[in-house]
Design a protein around this motif. Structure first.
Motif, mmCIF file in Angstrom:
data_model
loop_
_atom_site.group_PDB
_atom_site.id
_atom_site.type_symbol
_atom_site.label_atom_id
_atom_site.label_comp_id
_atom_site.label_asym_id
_atom_site.label_seq_id
_atom_site.Cartn_x
_atom_site.Cartn_y
_atom_site.Cartn_z
ATOM 1 N N ARG A 135 5.432 2.798 7.114
ATOM 2 C CA ARG A 135 5.087 3.256 5.875
ATOM 3 C C ARG A 135 6.630 3.221 5.045
ATOM 4 N NH1 ARG A 135 1.127 5.392 3.098
ATOM 5 N NH2 ARG A 135 0.061 5.761 5.412
ATOM 6 N N GLY A 136 6.486 2.642 3.790
ATOM 7 C CA GLY A 136 7.885 2.784 3.145
ATOM 8 C C GLY A 136 7.641 1.940 1.968
ATOM 9 N N SER A 137 8.572 1.448 1.190
ATOM 10 C CA SER A 137 8.476 0.748 -0.070
ATOM 11 C C SER A 137 8.715 -0.727 0.023
ATOM 12 C CB SER A 137 9.722 1.591 -0.942
ATOM 13 O OG SER A 137 9.608 2.802 -1.242
ATOM 14 N N ARG B 239 6.392 -2.904 -7.557
ATOM 15 C CA ARG B 239 6.935 -2.186 -6.491
ATOM 16 C C ARG B 239 5.927 -1.081 -5.964
ATOM 17 N NH1 ARG B 239 12.045 -0.087 -4.902
ATOM 18 N NH2 ARG B 239 12.245 2.059 -3.926
ATOM 19 N N PHE B 240 5.783 -0.921 -4.607
ATOM 20 C CA PHE B 240 4.861 -0.267 -3.930
ATOM 21 C C PHE B 240 5.609 0.987 -2.926
ATOM 22 C CE2 PHE B 240 3.403 -4.498 -4.691
ATOM 23 C CZ PHE B 240 2.225 -4.243 -5.327
ATOM 24 N N ASP B 241 5.616 1.999 -3.375
ATOM 25 C CA ASP B 241 6.223 3.189 -2.633
ATOM 26 C C ASP B 241 5.143 3.753 -1.597
ATOM 27 O OD1 ASP B 241 8.634 2.857 -3.791
ATOM 28 O OD2 ASP B 241 7.818 3.754 -5.746
ATOM 29 N N HIS B 242 5.751 4.373 -0.521
ATOM 30 C CA HIS B 242 4.918 4.972 0.440
ATOM 31 C C HIS B 242 3.676 4.181 0.950
ATOM 32 C CE1 HIS B 242 7.490 8.387 -0.276
ATOM 33 N NE2 HIS B 242 6.948 8.388 -1.498
ATOM 34 N N ALA B 243 3.791 2.732 1.007
ATOM 35 C CA ALA B 243 2.614 2.028 1.434
ATOM 36 C C ALA B 243 2.764 1.733 2.709
ATOM 37 C CB ALA B 243 2.636 0.585 0.667
ATOM 38 N N LEU B 244 1.774 1.329 3.521
ATOM 39 C CA LEU B 244 1.775 0.681 4.762
ATOM 40 C C LEU B 244 2.196 -0.731 4.799
ATOM 41 C CD1 LEU B 244 -1.565 2.037 6.249
ATOM 42 C CD2 LEU B 244 0.683 3.018 6.743
ATOM 43 N N THR B 245 3.025 -1.015 5.471
ATOM 44 C CA THR B 245 3.614 -2.405 5.521
ATOM 45 C C THR B 245 3.596 -2.927 6.759
ATOM 46 O OG1 THR B 245 6.045 -1.689 5.859
ATOM 47 C CG2 THR B 245 4.981 -1.902 3.641
ATOM 48 N N ALA C 190 2.516 -5.398 1.985
ATOM 49 C CA ALA C 190 1.891 -4.160 1.917
ATOM 50 C C ALA C 190 0.740 -3.939 1.746
ATOM 51 C CB ALA C 190 2.633 -3.418 0.622
ATOM 52 N N ILE C 191 -0.039 -3.252 2.297
ATOM 53 C CA ILE C 191 -1.618 -3.374 2.598
ATOM 54 C C ILE C 191 -2.256 -2.128 2.375
ATOM 55 C CG2 ILE C 191 -1.505 -5.635 3.845
ATOM 56 C CD1 ILE C 191 -2.012 -2.364 5.837
ATOM 57 N N ILE C 192 -3.652 -2.314 2.278
ATOM 58 C CA ILE C 192 -4.571 -0.961 2.247
ATOM 59 C C ILE C 192 -5.691 -1.133 3.204
ATOM 60 C CG2 ILE C 192 -6.024 0.541 1.010
ATOM 61 C CD1 ILE C 192 -4.467 0.258 -1.586
#
Length: 507
Positions: free
Chosen positions: A40-42, A398-404, A482-484
């Protein structure tokens, strides 16, 4: 006889089956998968493009006149100020043209002054002629009035003559009658004497009246002659006035032509002066000379198009990078987005800038359409030079606190050998595409791409189980996505398969 051979064939079959089972078991024992942990990160999604470094404002200095370069006072990299002399053309032909124009102007001015004097004289003559005409008209009117008075006096004198003639006739009749009466003794001698006196008086009065009538006729003839002379003089003065007016109008036209010619020549003088001033070429702005395209003795021709002499950058501390953005990416590039730039001259240094403009005009090269994005970058230390090739990384999201996870995890699918070594859950339909030669929908050599907004699958290793998890791709940066997760549980720290050593495609 064939019966004894049966045990041999059975033994051989058993040996072959044992060897196959042993090989399969060995292969299953040696197949393994390579995993990576979900973090999890940016993540910063970016678009890459390349372009050329240019000054933000570049001024091309040309020449408005043709001539020969006589002197050059600046060179490449020269710092110049507004109004500073850059180069000088040979001024000899321009000075000669100016002298000729000034001589023509002096001649035209003299002609204009002569025309003005002629116009003034003709106007004065016209005014005098008009006054003479008016005076002659007045004399003609006065003469006509005198003639009318003479005719009236003549009529009065003629009436007096007629009256005196009647009185004389009456006096004569009275005398004859009184003489008869005197002879008959009816009247005295004194009456006849009185009649004689009256007759003499009436005859004298008639003579005076006739003399007055003759004088009146003479006066009338004189008045008629005077009237005729006055009318002739008035006609002559009218002709003179008309001729003077025509001369005045002609003088006015001549003066107008001379004045217009003088104006044209004065304009030619100003043009010659301007051309002479253009022989000295100065800098229109403060800046740095980045290009010099002339040499001393070179001839520049400005007949159809102004030649380029110098190129001046107004401020090399503020540069722009014009990058070519591909058609698939241009929809994501917006003004104000931050950009990281690298150039070959400084491979270990990153410059930062912002997108200033995305131009509408396309560029088509070999059926590939690109659009120019203008990136503003500060160059306070002067490291960036015009013409450098820059690689730009435009941050579009930019995606913060996303699963990567690694992008390879979305491109991997189990092969048959992996399925024999692990327990693989067979999906009903692969996410994002049709099966391609594997019971599990994809092989390691999949052609599927994981682009932002698309659906994909990640294979999660839990013990000896490999499970398929559907995910939505938020963004991609290089080899990381980065995924959901969609429905299934996929948390930070989970292990996703990114490769295997089965020897199949993608392993």
């Amino acid at each position: 006889m064939p019966a004894p051979r049966a045990p041999c064939r059975s033994l051989a079959s058993m040996l072959m089956l044992s060897l196959v089972l042993s090989a399969t078991a060995c292969a299953s024992r040696h197949v393994s998968v390579q995993t990576a942990a979900v973090t999890r990160g940016s993540l910063v999604q970016s678009v890459t493009a390349s372009g050329t470094v240019n000054p933000r404002d570049t001024i091309i200095v040309g020449s408005q006149v043709s001539g020969t370069i006589q002197e050059i006072r600046v060179d490449f990299n020269s710092i110049v100020r507004r109004g500073q002399v850059l180069t000088i053309l040979d001024r000899t032909p321009f000075e000669a043209a100016l002298a000729q124009s000034r001589a023509s102007a002096a001649q035209a001015q003299a002609q204009e002054q002569a025309a003005a004097a002629t116009l003034a004289a003709s106007r004065e003559s016209a005014q005098a002629s008009a006054l003479g005409h008016n005076s002659a008209e007045a004399g003609s009117v006065s003469a006509a009035s005198n003639a009318a008075a003479a005719r009236a006096r003549l009529r009065s004198v003629d009436a007096m003559v007629a009256k005196q003639a009647s009185a004389l006739s009456l006096a004569q009749l009275t005398l004859r009658r009184d003489r008869q009466l005197l002879a008959q003794g009816y009247v005295a001698q004194s009456v006849v004497d009185a009649d004689i006196a009256n007759l003499d008086a009436d005859r004298a009065a008639l003579d005076d009246a006739e003399a007055t009538a003759r004088q009146a006729r003479y006066d009338l003839e004189a008045a008629g002659a005077q009237t005729t002379s006055a009318m002739a003089q008035a006609g002559q003065q009218a002709h003179i006035a008309s001729s003077s007016l025509a001369q005045s109008r002609s003088a006015a036209s001549s003066y107008a032509a001379a004045h217009a010619n003088a104006d044209a020549v004065r304009a030619a003088v100003r043009q010659a002066e301007l051309n002479l001033s253009h022989a000295v070429i100065t800098s229109p702005v403060d800046g740095t000379v980045v290009a010099r395209n002339i040499s001393v003795g070179q001839t520049v021709a400005a007949a159809f198009q102004s030649p380029t002499l110098f190129t001046i950058a107004t401020d090399l501390r503020k540069m722009e990078v014009d990058v070519a953005v591909g058609e698939p990416d241009v929809g994501s590039v917006k003004e104000g987005q931050s950009v990281e730039l690298t150039v070959l001259a400084y491979p270990h240094r990153t410059f930062t800038g912002r997108v200033s403009q995305v131009r509408q005009n396309p560029t088509v090269t070999q059926n590939v359409t690109t659009y120019t994005a203008v990136i503003y970058v500060d160059n306070a230390d002067g490291s960036l030079r015009p013409g450098m090739t820059a690689n730009a990384k435009i941050r579009i999201a930019r995606f913060d606190h996303a699963l990567t996870l690694p992008l390879s995890a979305l491109r991997w699918a189990p092969s048959g050998d992996v399925a024999k070594a692990y327990h693989v859950a067979k999906p009903s339909q692969p996410a994002g595409g049709q099966p391609s030669g594997s019971a599990w929908g994809r092989t390691g050599a999949t052609t599927l791409t994981a682009s932002p907004g698309s659906l994909a699958s990640a294979w999660v290793l839990r013990g000896r189980n490999i499970e398929d998890v559907d995910v939505e791709v938020l963004g991609v940066d290089g080899t990381v996505a980065a995924i959901i997760p969609r429905g299934e549980s996929l948390s930070e720290g989970a292990l996703v398969v990114i490769a295997d050593n089965s020897g199949g495609p993608g392993s």
